[in-house]
Structures are given as C-alpha cells and as structure tokens.
Design an enzyme around this catalytic site. Structure first.
Site, PDB file in Angstrom:
ATOM      1  N   GLY A  10     -74.116-125.275  35.191  1.00 38.20           N
ATOM      2  CA  GLY A  10     -74.372-126.745  35.257  1.00 38.20           C
ATOM      3  C   GLY A  10     -74.386-126.932  37.091  1.00 38.20           C
ATOM      4  O   GLY A  10     -74.177-126.126  37.794  1.00 38.20           O
ATOM      5  N   ASN A  32     -73.424-123.372  27.214  1.00 36.03           N
ATOM      6  CA  ASN A  32     -74.441-123.477  25.995  1.00 36.03           C
ATOM      7  C   ASN A  32     -75.645-123.891  26.394  1.00 36.03           C
ATOM      8  O   ASN A  32     -76.698-124.115  25.553  1.00 36.03           O
ATOM      9  CB  ASN A  32     -73.828-124.156  24.920  1.00 36.03           C
ATOM     10  CG  ASN A  32     -73.864-125.903  25.128  1.00 36.03           C
ATOM     11  OD1 ASN A  32     -73.972-126.117  26.415  1.00 36.03           O
ATOM     12  ND2 ASN A  32     -73.176-126.601  24.294  1.00 36.03           N
ATOM     13  N   SER A 124     -63.258-137.870  36.901  1.00 34.10           N
ATOM     14  CA  SER A 124     -64.013-138.460  37.678  1.00 34.10           C
ATOM     15  C   SER A 124     -63.524-139.507  38.262  1.00 34.10           C
ATOM     16  O   SER A 124     -62.567-140.179  37.463  1.00 34.10           O
ATOM     17  CB  SER A 124     -65.302-138.934  36.640  1.00 34.10           C
ATOM     18  OG  SER A 124     -65.902-139.701  37.178  1.00 34.10           O
ATOM     19  N   ALA A 125     -64.114-140.298  39.369  1.00 34.71           N
ATOM     20  CA  ALA A 125     -63.716-141.596  39.762  1.00 34.71           C
ATOM     21  C   ALA A 125     -63.789-142.788  38.908  1.00 34.71           C
ATOM     22  O   ALA A 125     -63.203-143.842  38.928  1.00 34.71           O
ATOM     23  CB  ALA A 125     -64.419-142.002  41.131  1.00 34.71           C
ATOM     24  N   TYR A 148     -68.462-142.604  28.304  1.00 33.01           N
ATOM     25  CA  TYR A 148     -68.017-141.488  29.130  1.00 33.01           C
ATOM     26  C   TYR A 148     -66.768-141.555  29.801  1.00 33.01           C
ATOM     27  O   TYR A 148     -65.967-140.371  29.853  1.00 33.01           O
ATOM     28  CB  TYR A 148     -69.366-141.239  30.181  1.00 33.01           C
ATOM     29  CG  TYR A 148     -68.945-140.098  31.255  1.00 33.01           C
ATOM     30  CD1 TYR A 148     -69.065-139.088  30.883  1.00 33.01           C
ATOM     31  CD2 TYR A 148     -68.820-140.591  32.463  1.00 33.01           C
ATOM     32  CE1 TYR A 148     -68.668-137.919  31.875  1.00 33.01           C
ATOM     33  CE2 TYR A 148     -68.613-139.749  33.425  1.00 33.01           C
ATOM     34  CZ  TYR A 148     -68.403-138.460  33.343  1.00 33.01           C
ATOM     35  OH  TYR A 148     -68.192-137.503  34.172  1.00 33.01           O
ATOM     36  N   LYS A 152     -62.990-139.107  29.663  1.00 37.18           N
ATOM     37  CA  LYS A 152     -62.605-138.367  30.750  1.00 37.18           C
ATOM     38  C   LYS A 152     -60.944-138.922  30.599  1.00 37.18           C
ATOM     39  O   LYS A 152     -60.008-137.941  30.782  1.00 37.18           O
ATOM     40  CB  LYS A 152     -62.935-138.588  32.027  1.00 37.18           C
ATOM     41  CG  LYS A 152     -64.469-138.047  32.166  1.00 37.18           C
ATOM     42  CD  LYS A 152     -64.168-136.648  32.300  1.00 37.18           C
ATOM     43  CE  LYS A 152     -65.584-136.305  32.447  1.00 37.18           C
ATOM     44  NZ  LYS A 152     -65.484-134.412  32.715  1.00 37.18           N
ATOM     45  N   TYR A 181     -63.330-136.544  40.727  1.00 35.08           N
ATOM     46  CA  TYR A 181     -64.469-136.289  41.856  1.00 35.08           C
ATOM     47  C   TYR A 181     -65.072-137.813  42.118  1.00 35.08           C
ATOM     48  O   TYR A 181     -65.161-138.517  41.210  1.00 35.08           O
ATOM     49  CB  TYR A 181     -65.639-135.512  41.341  1.00 35.08           C
ATOM     50  CG  TYR A 181     -65.447-134.149  40.584  1.00 35.08           C
ATOM     51  CD1 TYR A 181     -64.274-133.634  40.607  1.00 35.08           C
ATOM     52  CD2 TYR A 181     -66.557-133.860  39.689  1.00 35.08           C
ATOM     53  CE1 TYR A 181     -64.127-132.382  40.208  1.00 35.08           C
ATOM     54  CE2 TYR A 181     -66.107-132.635  39.089  1.00 35.08           C
ATOM     55  CZ  TYR A 181     -64.952-132.182  39.128  1.00 35.08           C
ATOM     56  OH  TYR A 181     -64.867-130.697  38.801  1.00 35.08           O
ATOM     57  N   ASN A 202     -80.215-140.084  36.895  1.00 35.22           N
ATOM     58  CA  ASN A 202     -79.137-141.126  37.108  1.00 35.22           C
ATOM     59  C   ASN A 202     -78.410-141.510  38.426  1.00 35.22           C
ATOM     60  O   ASN A 202     -77.835-142.368  38.776  1.00 35.22           O
ATOM     61  CB  ASN A 202     -77.913-140.933  36.110  1.00 35.22           C
ATOM     62  CG  ASN A 202     -78.455-141.097  34.494  1.00 35.22           C
ATOM     63  OD1 ASN A 202     -79.241-142.056  34.303  1.00 35.22           O
ATOM     64  ND2 ASN A 202     -78.209-140.042  34.025  1.00 35.22           N
ATOM     65  N   ASN A 203     -78.678-140.338  39.106  1.00 33.72           N
ATOM     66  CA  ASN A 203     -77.884-140.446  40.467  1.00 33.72           C
ATOM     67  C   ASN A 203     -78.915-140.868  41.647  1.00 33.72           C
ATOM     68  O   ASN A 203     -80.040-140.573  41.340  1.00 33.72           O
ATOM     69  CB  ASN A 203     -76.983-139.318  40.773  1.00 33.72           C
ATOM     70  CG  ASN A 203     -75.932-139.043  39.536  1.00 33.72           C
ATOM     71  OD1 ASN A 203     -75.479-140.027  39.285  1.00 33.72           O
ATOM     72  ND2 ASN A 203     -75.427-138.166  39.753  1.00 33.72           N
ATOM     73  N   PRO A 300     -75.808-153.132  35.059  1.00 30.15           N
ATOM     74  CA  PRO A 300     -74.283-153.705  34.491  1.00 30.15           C
ATOM     75  C   PRO A 300     -73.448-152.332  34.430  1.00 30.15           C
ATOM     76  O   PRO A 300     -73.808-151.389  34.233  1.00 30.15           O
ATOM     77  CB  PRO A 300     -74.838-153.815  32.732  1.00 30.15           C
ATOM     78  CG  PRO A 300     -76.236-153.924  32.690  1.00 30.15           C
ATOM     79  CD  PRO A 300     -76.763-153.190  34.057  1.00 30.15           C
ATOM     80  N   GLY A 301     -72.265-152.896  34.884  1.00 27.89           N
ATOM     81  CA  GLY A 301     -71.067-151.878  34.877  1.00 27.89           C
ATOM     82  C   GLY A 301     -70.944-151.181  36.304  1.00 27.89           C
ATOM     83  O   GLY A 301     -70.120-150.713  36.432  1.00 27.89           O
TER      84      GLY A 301
HETATM   85  N1  NAD Z   1     -72.021-134.900  38.860  1.00 35.80           N
HETATM   86  C1  NAD Z   1     -71.270-135.831  38.837  1.00 35.80           C
HETATM   87  O1  NAD Z   1     -71.367-136.779  39.402  1.00 35.80           O
HETATM   88  C2  NAD Z   1     -69.926-135.890  38.409  1.00 35.80           C
HETATM   89  C3  NAD Z   1     -68.853-136.553  38.776  1.00 35.80           C
HETATM   90  C4  NAD Z   1     -67.597-136.737  38.173  1.00 35.80           C
HETATM   91  C5  NAD Z   1     -67.383-135.772  37.277  1.00 35.80           C
HETATM   92  N2  NAD Z   1     -68.112-134.897  36.735  1.00 35.80           N
HETATM   93  C6  NAD Z   1     -67.786-133.906  35.838  1.00 35.80           C
HETATM   94  O2  NAD Z   1     -67.857-132.691  36.234  1.00 35.80           O
HETATM   95  C7  NAD Z   1     -68.607-131.931  35.194  1.00 35.80           C
HETATM   96  C8  NAD Z   1     -69.682-130.991  35.744  1.00 35.80           C
HETATM   97  O3  NAD Z   1     -70.694-131.940  36.034  1.00 35.80           O
HETATM   98  P1  NAD Z   1     -72.260-131.554  36.453  1.00 35.80           P
HETATM   99  O4  NAD Z   1     -72.498-132.575  37.328  1.00 35.80           O
HETATM  100  O5  NAD Z   1     -72.151-130.278  36.936  1.00 35.80           O
HETATM  101  O6  NAD Z   1     -72.809-131.765  35.115  1.00 35.80           O
HETATM  102  P2  NAD Z   1     -74.005-130.698  34.364  1.00 35.80           P
HETATM  103  O7  NAD Z   1     -74.458-131.320  33.187  1.00 35.80           O
HETATM  104  O8  NAD Z   1     -74.837-130.344  35.392  1.00 35.80           O
HETATM  105  O9  NAD Z   1     -73.163-129.444  33.866  1.00 35.80           O
HETATM  106  C9  NAD Z   1     -72.378-129.337  32.713  1.00 35.80           C
HETATM  107  C10 NAD Z   1     -72.564-128.160  32.019  1.00 35.80           C
HETATM  108  O10 NAD Z   1     -71.745-127.964  30.978  1.00 35.80           O
HETATM  109  C11 NAD Z   1     -72.820-127.488  29.989  1.00 35.80           C
HETATM  110  N3  NAD Z   1     -71.979-128.008  28.685  1.00 35.80           N
HETATM  111  C12 NAD Z   1     -72.024-129.240  28.025  1.00 35.80           C
HETATM  112  N4  NAD Z   1     -71.410-129.123  26.921  1.00 35.80           N
HETATM  113  C13 NAD Z   1     -70.991-128.024  26.698  1.00 35.80           C
HETATM  114  C14 NAD Z   1     -70.207-127.387  25.615  1.00 35.80           C
HETATM  115  N5  NAD Z   1     -69.899-128.111  24.833  1.00 35.80           N
HETATM  116  N6  NAD Z   1     -70.129-126.000  25.584  1.00 35.80           N
HETATM  117  C15 NAD Z   1     -70.541-125.333  26.796  1.00 35.80           C
HETATM  118  N7  NAD Z   1     -71.174-125.717  27.630  1.00 35.80           N
HETATM  119  C16 NAD Z   1     -71.283-127.190  27.751  1.00 35.80           C
HETATM  120  C17 NAD Z   1     -74.301-127.840  30.178  1.00 35.80           C
HETATM  121  O11 NAD Z   1     -75.096-127.255  29.690  1.00 35.80           O
HETATM  122  C18 NAD Z   1     -74.139-127.982  31.745  1.00 35.80           C
HETATM  123  O12 NAD Z   1     -74.473-126.499  32.092  1.00 35.80           O
HETATM  124  C19 NAD Z   1     -68.728-132.601  34.026  1.00 35.80           C
HETATM  125  O13 NAD Z   1     -67.498-132.638  33.149  1.00 35.80           O
HETATM  126  C20 NAD Z   1     -68.819-134.070  34.362  1.00 35.80           C
HETATM  127  O14 NAD Z   1     -68.299-135.090  33.609  1.00 35.80           O
HETATM  128  C21 NAD Z   1     -69.321-134.736  37.211  1.00 35.80           C
END
Ligand code: NAD
Length: 348
Positions: A10, A32, A124-125, A148, A152, A181, A202-203, A300-301
């Site tokens: 990810g 996955n 997450s914040a 969501y 967390k 984060y 979304n971002n 909203p939110g």
């Molecule tokens: N991007 C943001 O703005 C942000 C902010 C705060 C927290 N986070 C947290 O950081 C983490 C990473 O975020 P990201 O932006 O890289 O998201 P992302 O969706 O790009 O990465 C998450 C990865 O986890 C994998 N995944 C999801 N469910 C899985 C499972 N059950 N088993 C194995 N792999 C799985 C997805 O395929 C993906 O590659 C997440 O937990 C997210 O909630 C992200």
C-alpha cells in the site's frame, strides 16, 4: 531487525519498506492486494536494490501467519494492513470491523504464539474526532465519529488492554507503538512509488494531481466558510517518507534493550496547519500550472482545523518531519506525471 510489514504494497507500507531497508533492516512483506498492486513491491526492490520475501495473504489468515512466523525469524511487526475510506466504512461497517479489528486481533494472537513482542500500529488523527483546539497533543480526548475511526480506536483500546493484562500478570510481554498519523502526502523522490487511489480520490493532493494530469476536470473544495484564515479546512500534511522514517525511529525506540514494556503513543505530523487554498497555490507554483477549483458545501464529518503537536515524537524518538511543502508537491507531481493511471495492470 527483521520486520514483518503488513499492508506492505500500500501507499504508506511501501514507503516504510524503503525506509526500513535504507536503515539496514530486513523485511518480509505481506499484502492481499485488496487495495494495491504487486508492482509497488517490485518497484521497492528496484529502488532499494534489495530482494525480500513477499507473502500474498490476509492478516486474517491465522494459518498463513503461523507458517510465516515459523519460516522467518521476525523481530517486530509494522501493521499497515487495513481499509481506510471513511465514506465506505459508513456503508460497510462490518467489512471494516472484520478487516481492521479482527485482522489486528488475528495478527496479535499469531505474534503472541510466536513470541514476537514488538508491534507498531498505524493509527490516525481521526481518533481525535473534532478537537476542541489545536495543536493536538496525544492526551487529547478520543472520540471517533465514523466506523473507520472507531475501528482504529478499538484497536488502540485492545492494545491498551494487552498492557493492562501484562500488568495484572506481572509478566510483561508486549512493546507497542501507536502512531497517530496526520495527513500523509508526497511520494518517494524516484517517482516510482506513490499514492494510487482507486476511483475518485478521497484525499486532497491525489485529487489535485489528477486534475493537473487531466484525469479530472476540476477540484471541489468542500467548504469555504470555516472559521479559518481563508475559510477552507486546515490540515497537517506530512511527507510520506518522513512518516516512513518515523516508523523506523519508533521501531528503534521500542527495541532498545532498556525500552519499557507497554503501549506508547506518538503523533506523527509536522506541527503546521495548511489550508486547502494554500495547498492549491503551493502545487500550482511547483507544477507551473493552474488548478481549476470550485468551492462547494462542507462535507459532513469534516472538521475546520486539525494539526498536530508532534513534539513528543521529537523529544522521545528524535524524529521530526523535515521535508518541505514544496518537496511534498514536487514528489507527488513526479509520481503522478510518470504514472498518470497509477500502477499499470499486471495483465496489460
Ligand atoms: N493514508 C492516510 O491518509 C492514512 C492516515 C492515517 C492512518 N492511515 C492508516 O495507515 C495504514 C496504511 O494506509 P495506506 O494509506 O497505505 O492505505 P493503503 O490502502 O494504500 O494500504 C493498505 C494496504 O493493506 C492491504 N490490506 C488491506 N487489508 C488487508 C488484509 N486483511 N490483509 C493483508 N493486506 C491487507 C491493502 O491491499 C493495501 O496494500 C492503514 O491502516 C490506514 O488506516 C492512513
């Protein structure tokens, strides 16, 4: 250290893999690919010149985890795997609780069985909800406002319960870092890996870069009447490589010989608030283009302002976000320009 990185393919996970390898650690990647492409890990290998094992599986698959922990000598786990779309979580709460909460519990059970103590969690914040004031310190009240965020918060509470159980048993086991984060943006400076949202982003920054590359016609700015200097929402944007390096610092702090047992929590942000309009101007100046935008109703939110006090991480981890807003813009733009459609489909 040899680190299991879940969600490694990810956006944040693949940058963390680079930072870990750059710092001399070994990794095993697990994903996955439910929200990512296997190509991102191939590109991590290309950037780092380093080969590493990849396991295609869910963190909810206990058998795979047991086998992984018996086949690889893992010292610590960085847990990025999870779903992260707030809107989708409101429509599909059970999917979010199963993937995020049950997935974390399964992973923790497998770690405990394998004797692996060190766990770094992507929080997450969003767990601060609508904060009464800014900047936000780690001891602000927690109040998630959507499934969501609640997923967390539930995981954070489970991690605190592990610490309490260790204390009751007077037999400490877990060493946990909860990293909250703020808003990660940017990409590795190679332009080979970056944020690749599925569908409409979304971002904010992926939205801006997709307008710049011509995939979207214009940017909708949600709310121009917030009580902020220019009326648009203010957030704490930090470069994803700074965030990734924060994980390496947390890993090193957790695994020091004198490190305390239990849960420790750190905000990872810059400590600066930047408005949506300031983000647009900064991008336009770096990319030398205009971003057409329209101010529409608030979403909203959404909260008016959310930015961190990250001084605890600086004091205790020796970590401080060091990359500038211009670098965030330049690196995001390089990634988007080089990969207008994100990672190519493997079939094509
Ligand atoms: N991007 C943001 O703005 C942000 C902010 C705060 C927290 N986070 C947290 O950081 C983490 C990473 O975020 P990201 O932006 O890289 O998201 P992302 O969706 O790009 O990465 C998450 C990865 O986890 C994998 N995944 C999801 N469910 C899985 C499972 N059950 N088993 C194995 N792999 C799985 C997805 O395929 C993906 O590659 C997440 O937990 C997210 O909630 C992200």
């Amino acid at each position: 250290m040899n680190v299991l990185v879940t969600g490694a393919a990810g956006y944040i996970g693949c940058h963390a893999c680079i930072a870990l390898i750059d710092a001399g650690h070994g990794i095993v990647a697990l994903d996955n690919y439910s929200n990512s492409s296997p190509l991102s890990l191939q590109r991590v290998m290309q950037i780092t010149g380093c080969d590493f094992p990849i396991v295609e599986a869910s963190v909810n698959d206990r058998d795979v985890l047991d086998e992984l922990f018996s086949n690889h000598a893992i010292d610590a786990v960085m847990h990025f795997a999870g779903f992260k779309a707030v809107g989708e979580s409101c429509l599909e709460p059970l999917t979010y609780y199963r993937n995020n909460v049950t997935g974390s519990v399964t992973l923790l059970e497998a770690m405990k069985a394998a004797g692996i103590k060190d766990f770094i969690f992507s929080s997450s914040a969003t767990v601060y909800g609508d904060p009464a004031s800014t900047p936000i310190t780690e001891n602000f009240p927690l109040q998630a406002t959507n499934p969501y965020g609640r997923s967390k918060l539930m995981i954070e509470e489970i991690l605190q319960d592990l610490e309490s159980a260790d204390n009751i048993a007077e037999n400490p086991f877990w060493r946990v870092a909860i990293l909250r984060y703020f808003n990660p943006v940017g990409a590795h400076s190679s332009g080979l890996v970056g944020e690749d949202p599925k569908g409409i982003p979304n971002n904010l920054l992926p939205y801006i870069t997709q307008v710049a590359v011509g995939k979207l016609a214009k940017l909708s700015v949600f709310g121009g009447d917030y009580p902020t200097p220019d009326g648009t929402g203010v957030r704490d944007y930090l470069h994803v490589m700074d965030l990734a390096e924060g994980h390496v610092r947390a890993l090193e702090a957790l695994t020091r010989p004198d490190a305390p047992y239990g849960c420790q929590t750190w905000n990872l942000g810059t400590g600066n608030g930047v408005s949506v309009l300031e983000m647009i101007r900064a991008f336009e100046s770096v990319a030398q283009c205009r971003i057409p935008y329209e101010i529409v109703a608030r979403r909203p939110g959404d909260v008016a302002e959310c930015w961190s006090d990250a001084s605890k991480a600086e004091r205790e981890l020796g970590w401080k976000a060091r990359r500038s807003l211009n670098e965030m813009m330049a690196d995001s733009w390089r990634w988007q320009r080089n990969n207008p459609d994100g990672y190519p489909d493997l079939e094509s």
